[in-house]
Design an enzyme around this catalytic site. Structure first.
Site, PDB file in Angstrom:
ATOM      1  N   SER A 169       0.731  -1.288  -0.045  1.00  0.00           N
ATOM      2  CA  SER A 169       0.066  -0.071   0.007  1.00  0.00           C
ATOM      3  C   SER A 169       0.818   1.359  -0.002  1.00  0.00           C
ATOM      4  O   SER A 169       1.950   1.223   0.578  1.00  0.00           O
ATOM      5  CB  SER A 169      -0.920   0.016   1.151  1.00  0.00           C
ATOM      6  OG  SER A 169      -1.658   1.102   1.470  1.00  0.00           O
ATOM      7  N   TYR A 195       0.313  -0.136  10.763  1.00  0.00           N
ATOM      8  CA  TYR A 195      -0.157  -0.320   9.386  1.00  0.00           C
ATOM      9  C   TYR A 195       0.955  -0.052   8.489  1.00  0.00           C
ATOM     10  O   TYR A 195       1.473  -0.945   7.695  1.00  0.00           O
ATOM     11  CB  TYR A 195      -1.221   0.333   9.058  1.00  0.00           C
ATOM     12  CG  TYR A 195      -1.893   0.081   7.519  1.00  0.00           C
ATOM     13  CD1 TYR A 195      -2.261  -1.162   7.191  1.00  0.00           C
ATOM     14  CD2 TYR A 195      -1.655   1.010   6.659  1.00  0.00           C
ATOM     15  CE1 TYR A 195      -2.787  -1.595   5.859  1.00  0.00           C
ATOM     16  CE2 TYR A 195      -2.210   0.524   5.354  1.00  0.00           C
ATOM     17  CZ  TYR A 195      -2.464  -0.355   5.084  1.00  0.00           C
ATOM     18  OH  TYR A 195      -3.056  -0.820   3.934  1.00  0.00           O
TER      19      TYR A 195
END
Length: 343
Positions: A169, A195
């Protein structure tokens, strides 16, 4: 010009767009034109929702047989109903025994594995730990996939030209990897840091896996799907995070002008599929890709705005750094207890 002697992406030396002919609006059907996967076997973790489900649909439509490991077997069965050449097996990426059981069952078939898409992931969750005490985003997004890839390695080698795709990501830009305290044992927990660290790990794993896997004919890639509308990934995130990023109003509604700029699910799956199948990537590996092309290094020259998804691009040097990649490999072996020689 690419130097022929360069065979891996240490320090981002291969992060040069190819001019693939695709772009942010290219969909799965575009990148899969003229792709024939008859006789090929693929595994797609999390392949029963969002871009994972679209990935499975596209792979099977071009002839592949696809195995979908699932934590939620009922949801997987419902979402995959009617899709031919798909089988579902139980797998929990936070449970090492579950990973070993899934991999062992596949290895017993004696089949080669041509495509492994490490797609499953969690995002923006409160602090949770697995039974080993590892932070859940790191455990699920990286360590589980590291162990799974290691256990499936003989089958990947057997394919004589396999590809491993780590769905990463742009979120890797939120955090480098903290080798001193990866599991937030001595620092305050911040979910976006967790994350971001896990996505940086996805990139570094692809760099080192590709470096080690080339002699066996295995190439690895990491992927930014783009900002995609209609996935489950941010389902547990507090609305305040989206409002802080400028994508949602005070009532929790996404701004229409932002929604119009988000990718569809088929557009979000395009880069994973391109990396898994495109002949344009023959002889290339370890690269971080976006918009169905190789991404450029982000050296601070890109102005990022969350309300302008097209600006969320580029790969940070720390997430393709050679020494970081090697160190992460060693740490991953230590944390999982899995020796992954990749020879």
């Amino acid at each position: 010009m690419r130097k022929s002697e360069i065979t891996d992406n240490y320090n981002g030396v291969l992060q040069l767009p190819l001019g693939s002919g695709f772009n942010a609006f290219s969909a799965s059907s575009d990148v899969m034109q003229n792709i024939d996967l008859k006789g090929k076997i693929a595994i797609v973790t999390g392949g029963y929702a969002g871009i994972g489900l679209e990935t499975v649909k596209s792979l099977t439509a071009t002839g592949a047989r696809v195995i979908v490991p699932a934590r939620d077997m009922d949801k997987a069965a419902k979402n995959l109903t009617g899709i031919k050449n798909v089988s579902i097996e139980r797998l929990d990426l936070m449970n090492p025994a579950s990973i070993d059981a899934f991999a062992s069952k596949f290895m017993e078939t004696g089949d080669p594995l041509h495509i492994l898409v490490n797609n499953a992931g969690i995002m923006w969750v409160p602090l949770q730990r697995d039974q080993r005490g590892y932070e859940s985003q790191l455990a699920t997004n990286h360590l589980g996939h590291f162990q799974l890839t290691a256990r499936l390695w003989p089958a990947l080698k057997q394919a004589n030209g396999a590809r491993v795709i780590n769905v990463s990501s742009f979120g890797h830009q939120m955090a480098s990897f903290d080798f001193e305290d990866p599991n937030f044992e001595h620092r305050d927990y911040e979910t976006l840091q967790g994350y971001g660290q896990s996505k940086t790990a996805n990139n570094l794993f692809a760099v080192e896996l590709d470096h080690r896997g080339q002699p066996a004919g295995v190439r690895a890639f990491s992927v930014h799907p783009g900002s995609v509308n209609g996935t489950d990934l941010g389902r547990v995130a507090p609305m305040a995070l989206f409002q802080q990023m400028g994508t949602h109003d005070a009532d929790g509604n996404i701004f229409p002008e932002v929604a119009r700029k988000l990718k569809t699910v088929p557009q979000g799956a395009a880069t994973s599929l391109w990396c898994a199948t495109s002949p344009q990537l023959n002889g290339i590996g370890g690269v971080y890709c976006e918009d169905a092309d190789v991404a450029e290094l982000d050296l601070g020259n890109i102005d990022h705005r969350y309300d302008e998804p097209s600006t969320l691009r580029g790969v940070k040097p720390y997430s393709v750094d050679a020494e970081n990649a090697k160190q992460l490999w060693s740490l991953s072996e230590e944390l999982t207890g899995v020796v992954f020689s990749a020879d």
